[in-house]
Design a protein around this motif. Structure first.
Motif, PDB file in Angstrom:
ATOM      1  N   GLY A   3       0.806  -1.220   0.000  1.00 58.52           N
ATOM      2  CA  GLY A   3       0.000   0.000   0.000  1.00 58.52           C
ATOM      3  C   GLY A   3       0.834   1.263   0.000  1.00 58.52           C
ATOM      4  O   GLY A   3       0.517   2.231  -0.697  1.00 58.52           O
ATOM      5  N   LEU A   4       1.903   1.258   0.767  1.00 55.23           N
ATOM      6  CA  LEU A   4       2.760   2.436   0.830  1.00 55.23           C
ATOM      7  C   LEU A   4       3.424   2.710  -0.515  1.00 55.23           C
ATOM      8  O   LEU A   4       3.489   3.865  -0.958  1.00 55.23           O
ATOM      9  CB  LEU A   4       3.814   2.253   1.923  1.00 55.23           C
ATOM     10  N   LEU A   5       3.887   1.658  -1.187  1.00 54.87           N
ATOM     11  CA  LEU A   5       4.510   1.832  -2.496  1.00 54.87           C
ATOM     12  C   LEU A   5       3.498   2.333  -3.520  1.00 54.87           C
ATOM     13  O   LEU A   5       3.823   3.183  -4.354  1.00 54.87           O
ATOM     14  CB  LEU A   5       5.136   0.524  -2.966  1.00 54.87           C
ATOM     15  N   ALA A   6       2.270   1.854  -3.444  1.00 53.98           N
ATOM     16  CA  ALA A   6       1.236   2.314  -4.375  1.00 53.98           C
ATOM     17  C   ALA A   6       0.955   3.798  -4.189  1.00 53.98           C
ATOM     18  O   ALA A   6       0.829   4.538  -5.169  1.00 53.98           O
ATOM     19  CB  ALA A   6      -0.035   1.500  -4.179  1.00 53.98           C
ATOM     20  N   TYR A   7       0.872   4.250  -2.948  1.00 49.04           N
ATOM     21  CA  TYR A   7       0.649   5.672  -2.692  1.00 49.04           C
ATOM     22  C   TYR A   7       1.850   6.520  -3.125  1.00 49.04           C
ATOM     23  O   TYR A   7       1.690   7.623  -3.647  1.00 49.04           O
ATOM     24  CB  TYR A   7       0.342   5.924  -1.220  1.00 49.04           C
ATOM     25  N   ALA A   8       3.045   6.012  -2.908  1.00 49.66           N
ATOM     26  CA  ALA A   8       4.246   6.745  -3.321  1.00 49.66           C
ATOM     27  C   ALA A   8       4.313   6.875  -4.839  1.00 49.66           C
ATOM     28  O   ALA A   8       4.694   7.925  -5.359  1.00 49.66           O
ATOM     29  CB  ALA A   8       5.494   6.047  -2.783  1.00 49.66           C
ATOM     30  N   VAL A   9       3.931   5.811  -5.548  1.00 50.98           N
ATOM     31  CA  VAL A   9       3.929   5.860  -7.013  1.00 50.98           C
ATOM     32  C   VAL A   9       2.911   6.875  -7.512  1.00 50.98           C
ATOM     33  O   VAL A   9       3.203   7.686  -8.402  1.00 50.98           O
ATOM     34  CB  VAL A   9       3.656   4.450  -7.595  1.00 50.98           C
ATOM     35  N   LEU A  10       1.710   6.859  -6.951  1.00 57.13           N
ATOM     36  CA  LEU A  10       0.686   7.824  -7.366  1.00 57.13           C
ATOM     37  C   LEU A  10       1.099   9.256  -7.049  1.00 57.13           C
ATOM     38  O   LEU A  10       0.894  10.166  -7.862  1.00 57.13           O
ATOM     39  CB  LEU A  10      -0.642   7.494  -6.693  1.00 57.13           C
ATOM     40  N   ALA A  11       1.699   9.466  -5.880  1.00 54.90           N
ATOM     41  CA  ALA A  11       2.147  10.809  -5.519  1.00 54.90           C
ATOM     42  C   ALA A  11       3.254  11.288  -6.454  1.00 54.90           C
ATOM     43  O   ALA A  11       3.248  12.450  -6.888  1.00 54.90           O
ATOM     44  CB  ALA A  11       2.642  10.817  -4.071  1.00 54.90           C
ATOM     45  N   SER A  12       4.196  10.411  -6.787  1.00 52.74           N
ATOM     46  CA  SER A  12       5.280  10.833  -7.678  1.00 52.74           C
ATOM     47  C   SER A  12       4.761  11.108  -9.081  1.00 52.74           C
ATOM     48  O   SER A  12       5.201  12.062  -9.727  1.00 52.74           O
ATOM     49  CB  SER A  12       6.387   9.789  -7.703  1.00 52.74           C
ATOM     50  N   LEU A  13       3.808  10.327  -9.571  1.00 52.65           N
ATOM     51  CA  LEU A  13       3.225  10.604 -10.882  1.00 52.65           C
ATOM     52  C   LEU A  13       2.495  11.940 -10.888  1.00 52.65           C
ATOM     53  O   LEU A  13       2.575  12.703 -11.855  1.00 52.65           O
ATOM     54  CB  LEU A  13       2.283   9.476 -11.307  1.00 52.65           C
ATOM     55  N   PHE A  14       1.797  12.247  -9.809  1.00 47.05           N
ATOM     56  CA  PHE A  14       1.097  13.528  -9.697  1.00 47.05           C
ATOM     57  C   PHE A  14       2.085  14.696  -9.682  1.00 47.05           C
ATOM     58  O   PHE A  14       1.890  15.696 -10.376  1.00 47.05           O
ATOM     59  CB  PHE A  14       0.231  13.527  -8.435  1.00 47.05           C
TER      60      PHE A  14
END
Length: 92
Positions: A3-14
């Motif tokens: 879950g943490l990696l998924a949120y980090a990926v979405l935040a970095s894409l944003f």
């Protein structure tokens, strides 16, 4: 993917998308040609980084190969634009 990696990926894409928008503003409103070339250089770097993050998200090697191609063509394009701005011609 955790879950943490998924949120980090979405935040970095944003964040990369916001940076691309700001770089596009610099491309269109740049006061000089050198500023526009640097903004284009930054755009290809951001595109490459977005491809790498998408490769991590989807666990696909295709994205990494695409990022490598973007890096190669971006470097050649930046070199050609810099040479054109410096000398006024690309091919001697």
């Amino acid at each position: 993917m955790s879950g943490l990696l998924a949120y980090a990926v979405l935040a970095s894409l944003f964040i990369f998308a916001i940076a691309m928008g700001l770089a596009l503003i610099r491309v269109f409103r740049g006061p000089s040609a050198q500023d526009r070339v640097l903004a284009l250089d930054y755009l290809y770097i951001l595109g490459m980084l977005m491809m790498l993050v998408l490769g991590i998200r989807y666990a696909s090697d295709t994205y990494f190969e695409g990022a490598l191609l973007i890096a190669l063509f971006g470097f050649v394009g930046s070199f050609a634009l810099a040479k054109f701005l410096l000398r006024g011609e690309v091919i001697e």
